[in-house]
Motif scaffolding. Structure first.
Motif, PDB file in Angstrom:
ATOM      1  N   ILE A 161     -56.539 -15.595  22.128  1.00 35.77           N
ATOM      2  CA  ILE A 161     -57.998 -15.576  22.052  1.00 35.77           C
ATOM      3  C   ILE A 161     -58.577 -14.955  23.316  1.00 35.77           C
ATOM      4  O   ILE A 161     -59.500 -14.134  23.253  1.00 35.77           O
ATOM      5  CB  ILE A 161     -58.553 -16.996  21.811  1.00 35.77           C
ATOM      6  CG1 ILE A 161     -58.076 -17.511  20.453  1.00 35.77           C
ATOM      7  CG2 ILE A 161     -60.084 -17.004  21.889  1.00 35.77           C
ATOM      8  CD1 ILE A 161     -58.298 -18.994  20.238  1.00 35.77           C
ATOM      9  N   THR A 162     -58.015 -15.312  24.461  1.00 36.65           N
ATOM     10  CA  THR A 162     -58.458 -14.722  25.729  1.00 36.65           C
ATOM     11  C   THR A 162     -58.292 -13.209  25.700  1.00 36.65           C
ATOM     12  O   THR A 162     -59.186 -12.463  26.108  1.00 36.65           O
ATOM     13  CB  THR A 162     -57.661 -15.325  26.910  1.00 36.65           C
ATOM     14  OG1 THR A 162     -57.869 -16.737  26.926  1.00 36.65           O
ATOM     15  CG2 THR A 162     -58.100 -14.729  28.234  1.00 36.65           C
TER      16      THR A 162
ATOM     17  N   MET B 258     -61.236 -20.709  30.621  1.00 36.01           N
ATOM     18  CA  MET B 258     -60.265 -20.054  31.497  1.00 36.01           C
ATOM     19  C   MET B 258     -60.724 -18.656  31.943  1.00 36.01           C
ATOM     20  O   MET B 258     -60.054 -18.017  32.748  1.00 36.01           O
ATOM     21  CB  MET B 258     -58.904 -19.950  30.795  1.00 36.01           C
ATOM     22  CG  MET B 258     -58.325 -21.292  30.380  1.00 36.01           C
ATOM     23  SD  MET B 258     -57.970 -22.364  31.774  1.00 36.01           S
ATOM     24  CE  MET B 258     -56.501 -21.605  32.381  1.00 36.01           C
ATOM     25  N   LEU B 259     -61.843 -18.184  31.432  1.00 42.50           N
ATOM     26  CA  LEU B 259     -62.356 -16.864  31.815  1.00 42.50           C
ATOM     27  C   LEU B 259     -62.874 -16.875  33.245  1.00 42.50           C
ATOM     28  O   LEU B 259     -63.173 -17.941  33.806  1.00 42.50           O
ATOM     29  CB  LEU B 259     -63.496 -16.447  30.884  1.00 42.50           C
ATOM     30  CG  LEU B 259     -63.138 -16.126  29.452  1.00 42.50           C
ATOM     31  CD1 LEU B 259     -64.417 -15.914  28.640  1.00 42.50           C
ATOM     32  CD2 LEU B 259     -62.227 -14.920  29.362  1.00 42.50           C
TER      33      LEU B 259
ATOM     34  N   ARG C 285     -71.479 -15.695  29.222  1.00 44.01           N
ATOM     35  CA  ARG C 285     -71.760 -14.586  28.302  1.00 44.01           C
ATOM     36  C   ARG C 285     -70.817 -14.577  27.105  1.00 44.01           C
ATOM     37  O   ARG C 285     -70.663 -13.561  26.425  1.00 44.01           O
ATOM     38  CB  ARG C 285     -71.698 -13.253  29.050  1.00 44.01           C
ATOM     39  CG  ARG C 285     -72.859 -13.122  30.030  1.00 44.01           C
ATOM     40  CD  ARG C 285     -72.900 -11.777  30.670  1.00 44.01           C
ATOM     41  NE  ARG C 285     -71.986 -11.772  31.812  1.00 44.01           N
ATOM     42  CZ  ARG C 285     -71.625 -10.691  32.466  1.00 44.01           C
ATOM     43  NH1 ARG C 285     -72.086  -9.512  32.107  1.00 44.01           N
ATOM     44  NH2 ARG C 285     -70.807 -10.761  33.498  1.00 44.01           N
ATOM     45  N   VAL C 286     -70.185 -15.722  26.838  1.00 45.64           N
ATOM     46  CA  VAL C 286     -69.318 -15.871  25.672  1.00 45.64           C
ATOM     47  C   VAL C 286     -69.726 -17.140  24.948  1.00 45.64           C
ATOM     48  O   VAL C 286     -69.800 -18.204  25.559  1.00 45.64           O
ATOM     49  CB  VAL C 286     -67.827 -15.940  26.076  1.00 45.64           C
ATOM     50  CG1 VAL C 286     -66.943 -16.101  24.843  1.00 45.64           C
ATOM     51  CG2 VAL C 286     -67.418 -14.701  26.861  1.00 45.64           C
ATOM     52  N   VAL C 287     -70.034 -17.012  23.649  1.00 40.92           N
ATOM     53  CA  VAL C 287     -70.451 -18.164  22.848  1.00 40.92           C
ATOM     54  C   VAL C 287     -69.602 -18.263  21.595  1.00 40.92           C
ATOM     55  O   VAL C 287     -69.106 -17.265  21.081  1.00 40.92           O
ATOM     56  CB  VAL C 287     -71.947 -18.088  22.458  1.00 40.92           C
ATOM     57  CG1 VAL C 287     -72.832 -18.108  23.689  1.00 40.92           C
ATOM     58  CG2 VAL C 287     -72.235 -16.876  21.584  1.00 40.92           C
ATOM     59  N   ILE C 288     -69.454 -19.489  21.127  1.00 44.38           N
ATOM     60  CA  ILE C 288     -68.781 -19.743  19.857  1.00 44.38           C
ATOM     61  C   ILE C 288     -69.864 -20.066  18.839  1.00 44.38           C
ATOM     62  O   ILE C 288     -70.682 -20.967  19.047  1.00 44.38           O
ATOM     63  CB  ILE C 288     -67.784 -20.915  19.989  1.00 44.38           C
ATOM     64  CG1 ILE C 288     -66.735 -20.575  21.044  1.00 44.38           C
ATOM     65  CG2 ILE C 288     -67.133 -21.212  18.633  1.00 44.38           C
ATOM     66  CD1 ILE C 288     -65.863 -21.749  21.463  1.00 44.38           C
TER      67      ILE C 288
END
Length: 128
Positions: free
Chosen positions: A51-52, A83-84, A91-94
């Protein structure tokens, strides 16, 4: 203009790849699309490292919206986000949206230059 990227995470690599292919055919190449599915042994499942890597492939300064199919995909996606690099995490959403319909709607909004918050909102609202 930089558009929001889209990541599709499924327990099945075929579902993830098929959803990504559908998005590309419907939306075109204006949005970075990445997908991942299956566990490290080739069976059903997900893993945060894959996923990363998908987040990195879809990365955009405008952010990345992740669409998931089941609880384990969401859990591993959350772990991947944690872990980013610190400057990427916000700036990352689920998105809480169906994986296929949500990905198509999210990518359609992203292709028009919508913000990450708008992409997420529209994908989640459309599915209700």
């Amino acid at each position: 203009m930089t558009n929001v990227g889209i990541v599709i995470v499924s327990h099945s690599p075929k579902v993830a790849e098929g959803a990504a292919d559908m998005v590309r055919q419907m939306v075109g190449e204006d949005v970075r699309i990445a997908w991942t599915g299956g566990d490290t042994a080739g069976g059903l499942g997900t893993n945060f490292q894959a996923i990363t890597e998908a987040i990195h492939r879809a990365w955009s300064e405008a952010g990345v919206a992740i669409l998931v199919d089941l609880g384990g995909a969401e859990t591993n996606s959350q772990m991947a986000v944690e872990m980013l690099r610190e400057d990427w995490r916000d700036r990352v959403v689920i998105c809480n949206a169906p994986i296929v319909e949500g990905a198509v709607i999210a990518a359609t909004e992203a292709s028009g230059g919508a913000s990450l918050a708008t992409v997420r909102h529209i994908a989640e609202e459309w599915s209700r």
